[in-house]
Design an enzyme around this catalytic site. Sequence first.
Site, mmCIF file in Angstrom:
data_model
loop_
_atom_site.group_PDB
_atom_site.id
_atom_site.type_symbol
_atom_site.label_atom_id
_atom_site.label_comp_id
_atom_site.label_asym_id
_atom_site.label_seq_id
_atom_site.Cartn_x
_atom_site.Cartn_y
_atom_site.Cartn_z
ATOM 1 N N MET A 30 1.032 -1.170 0.276
ATOM 2 C CA MET A 30 0.211 -0.211 -0.308
ATOM 3 C C MET A 30 0.863 1.463 -0.203
ATOM 4 O O MET A 30 0.848 2.130 0.654
ATOM 5 C CB MET A 30 -1.074 0.350 1.310
ATOM 6 C CG MET A 30 -1.848 -1.467 1.295
ATOM 7 S SD MET A 30 -3.331 -0.781 2.271
ATOM 8 C CE MET A 30 -3.000 -0.657 4.075
ATOM 9 N N GLY A 31 2.250 1.127 -0.219
ATOM 10 C CA GLY A 31 2.957 2.069 -0.228
ATOM 11 C C GLY A 31 3.438 2.934 1.518
ATOM 12 O O GLY A 31 3.399 2.114 1.821
ATOM 13 N N HIS A 34 8.755 0.993 3.221
ATOM 14 C CA HIS A 34 9.720 0.899 4.609
ATOM 15 C C HIS A 34 11.193 -0.158 4.244
ATOM 16 O O HIS A 34 10.450 -0.534 3.111
ATOM 17 C CB HIS A 34 9.670 1.440 5.510
ATOM 18 C CG HIS A 34 8.008 0.330 6.135
ATOM 19 N ND1 HIS A 34 8.954 -1.530 6.311
ATOM 20 C CD2 HIS A 34 7.501 -0.174 6.737
ATOM 21 C CE1 HIS A 34 7.767 -2.041 6.414
ATOM 22 N NE2 HIS A 34 6.523 -1.630 6.705
ATOM 23 N N HIS A 37 8.997 -3.611 2.936
ATOM 24 C CA HIS A 37 8.498 -3.897 2.372
ATOM 25 C C HIS A 37 9.760 -3.421 1.290
ATOM 26 O O HIS A 37 10.049 -4.635 -0.010
ATOM 27 C CB HIS A 37 8.538 -2.586 1.439
ATOM 28 C CG HIS A 37 6.641 -1.932 2.186
ATOM 29 N ND1 HIS A 37 6.731 -0.700 3.264
ATOM 30 C CD2 HIS A 37 5.531 -2.617 1.838
ATOM 31 C CE1 HIS A 37 5.250 -0.151 3.260
ATOM 32 N NE2 HIS A 37 4.613 -1.871 3.099
ATOM 33 N N GLN A 61 -10.575 -2.636 1.917
ATOM 34 C CA GLN A 61 -9.745 -2.990 3.285
ATOM 35 C C GLN A 61 -9.891 -2.379 4.465
ATOM 36 O O GLN A 61 -9.468 -3.202 5.189
ATOM 37 C CB GLN A 61 -8.219 -4.270 3.263
ATOM 38 C CG GLN A 61 -7.495 -3.464 2.586
ATOM 39 C CD GLN A 61 -5.753 -3.681 2.661
ATOM 40 O OE1 GLN A 61 -5.744 -4.448 1.279
ATOM 41 N NE2 GLN A 61 -4.914 -3.794 3.600
ATOM 42 N N VAL A 176 10.724 -7.474 9.557
ATOM 43 C CA VAL A 176 11.881 -6.863 9.581
ATOM 44 C C VAL A 176 11.496 -5.803 10.741
ATOM 45 O O VAL A 176 10.514 -5.595 10.706
ATOM 46 C CB VAL A 176 11.749 -6.177 8.270
ATOM 47 C CG1 VAL A 176 13.360 -5.502 8.072
ATOM 48 C CG2 VAL A 176 12.327 -7.000 7.174
ATOM 49 N N SER A 185 6.550 -0.824 10.122
ATOM 50 C CA SER A 185 5.152 -0.361 9.720
ATOM 51 C C SER A 185 4.866 0.651 9.688
ATOM 52 O O SER A 185 5.834 1.853 10.118
ATOM 53 C CB SER A 185 4.158 -1.046 10.679
ATOM 54 O OG SER A 185 2.867 -0.408 10.470
ATOM 55 N N SER A 186 4.163 0.952 8.054
ATOM 56 C CA SER A 186 3.757 2.218 7.734
ATOM 57 C C SER A 186 2.868 2.940 8.851
ATOM 58 O O SER A 186 3.241 4.669 8.575
ATOM 59 C CB SER A 186 2.819 2.062 5.961
ATOM 60 O OG SER A 186 3.505 1.533 5.458
HETATM 61 P P1 AMP Z 1 1.053 -3.275 3.316
HETATM 62 O O1 AMP Z 1 2.316 -1.668 2.537
HETATM 63 O O2 AMP Z 1 1.517 -2.495 4.976
HETATM 64 O O3 AMP Z 1 0.300 -3.348 3.017
HETATM 65 O O4 AMP Z 1 2.856 -4.613 3.268
HETATM 66 C C1 AMP Z 1 2.886 -4.742 2.253
HETATM 67 C C2 AMP Z 1 3.727 -5.721 2.266
HETATM 68 O O5 AMP Z 1 5.144 -6.219 3.506
HETATM 69 C C3 AMP Z 1 2.611 -7.195 2.932
HETATM 70 O O6 AMP Z 1 3.338 -8.431 2.941
HETATM 71 C C4 AMP Z 1 3.421 -6.550 4.506
HETATM 72 O O7 AMP Z 1 2.957 -8.243 5.166
HETATM 73 C C5 AMP Z 1 4.922 -7.056 4.063
HETATM 74 N N1 AMP Z 1 5.199 -5.907 5.252
HETATM 75 C C6 AMP Z 1 4.808 -5.465 6.489
HETATM 76 N N2 AMP Z 1 5.644 -4.873 7.071
HETATM 77 C C7 AMP Z 1 6.806 -5.589 7.313
HETATM 78 C C8 AMP Z 1 7.685 -5.680 7.920
HETATM 79 N N3 AMP Z 1 8.186 -5.453 9.016
HETATM 80 N N4 AMP Z 1 8.606 -6.794 8.265
HETATM 81 C C9 AMP Z 1 8.308 -7.777 6.933
HETATM 82 N N5 AMP Z 1 6.885 -7.129 5.921
HETATM 83 C C10 AMP Z 1 6.109 -6.595 5.952
#
Ligand code: AMP
Length: 285
Positions: A30-31, A34, A37, A61, A176, A185-186
């Site tokens: 979702m951009g 970090h 990602h 979602q 990570v 986390s974003s």
């Molecule tokens: P999101 O942008 O939050 O939807 O995350 C996109 C992808 O990155 C998803 O598969 C998340 O599980 C993964 N992701 C987000 N944060 C982490 C993290 N800290 N470590 C590993 N994968 C991550």
Amino acid sequence: MEVIRTPAAMAAWSGTARVGGRSLALVPTMGCLHAGHLSLMAMARQRAHLVAASIFVNPAQFGPDEDLASYPRIFEADCRAAEEAGVDVIFAPAAAAIYPPGFQTMVRVNKLSQGLCGASRPGHFDGVATVVTKLFNIVQPQLAIFGEKDFQQLAVVRAMVRDLNFAVEIIGHPIVREVDGLAMSSRNRYLSPDERQAALCLWRALELARRQAAEGEKDCGRIVAHLSAAIAVEPKAQVEYLKIVNDSDLRELEQLTDSAVLMMAVRVGRTRLIDNGYLCPKIEN
Ligand code: AMP
């Protein structure tokens, strides 16, 4: 690196790029990228000839009271970071391109979507399963990488791929973390400095649970009670759920096994954070 905005152009790119049997890996995001990602993208780079990353803040979602409108969007910086990570193409459609007028089909993974995050976010995983289905059909990857940070999401996607015979290999990537243990986390950027400190209660709870498991505690109820008490000491933190589950069906466990995973959702101030981890060291072959 190319930036593509429409499903038709994305499908055409995939068709051309994969001529000669070249493999394509997809990293859906979702951009607000970090290092978590970017690590998924680096893994994709190693596993496939071509890497696509999607950047799409998926309205389906988000619940009505959630942070869809305020979700951080930093598209230019994301593109620079993705290019450095070796991404070949960014797919960043407008919401109307994914959900045009008349859209009415949803994908639901029944049981796995119900508990844990699904309990407080009704419909969330239907939105996830639906958009992942659409991304797979548009991008046509052979493999897709998802983070274990969203453990329930990964389980939902794996079940969906199995149940609906998608020809996509799903690969999980370990969480990570920041140097002090906070899962990246974003949404961490919503945290004030005080809340950022308080947010460490999730990592501390995971460490405490692992210590208890290593010391021979087998009773999940007792471990959960300890962790709840430890987090309750932090006034800025409010536990939404804290459960020890089986890694395959996400059912709650009474006794610890090798496949036991601690799953947590904790509100720190107004920010909802999730974290998880296996409690027993995995035996590597
Ligand atoms: P999101 O942008 O939050 O939807 O995350 C996109 C992808 O990155 C998803 O598969 C998340 O599980 C993964 N992701 C987000 N944060 C982490 C993290 N800290 N470590 C590993 N994968 C991550």
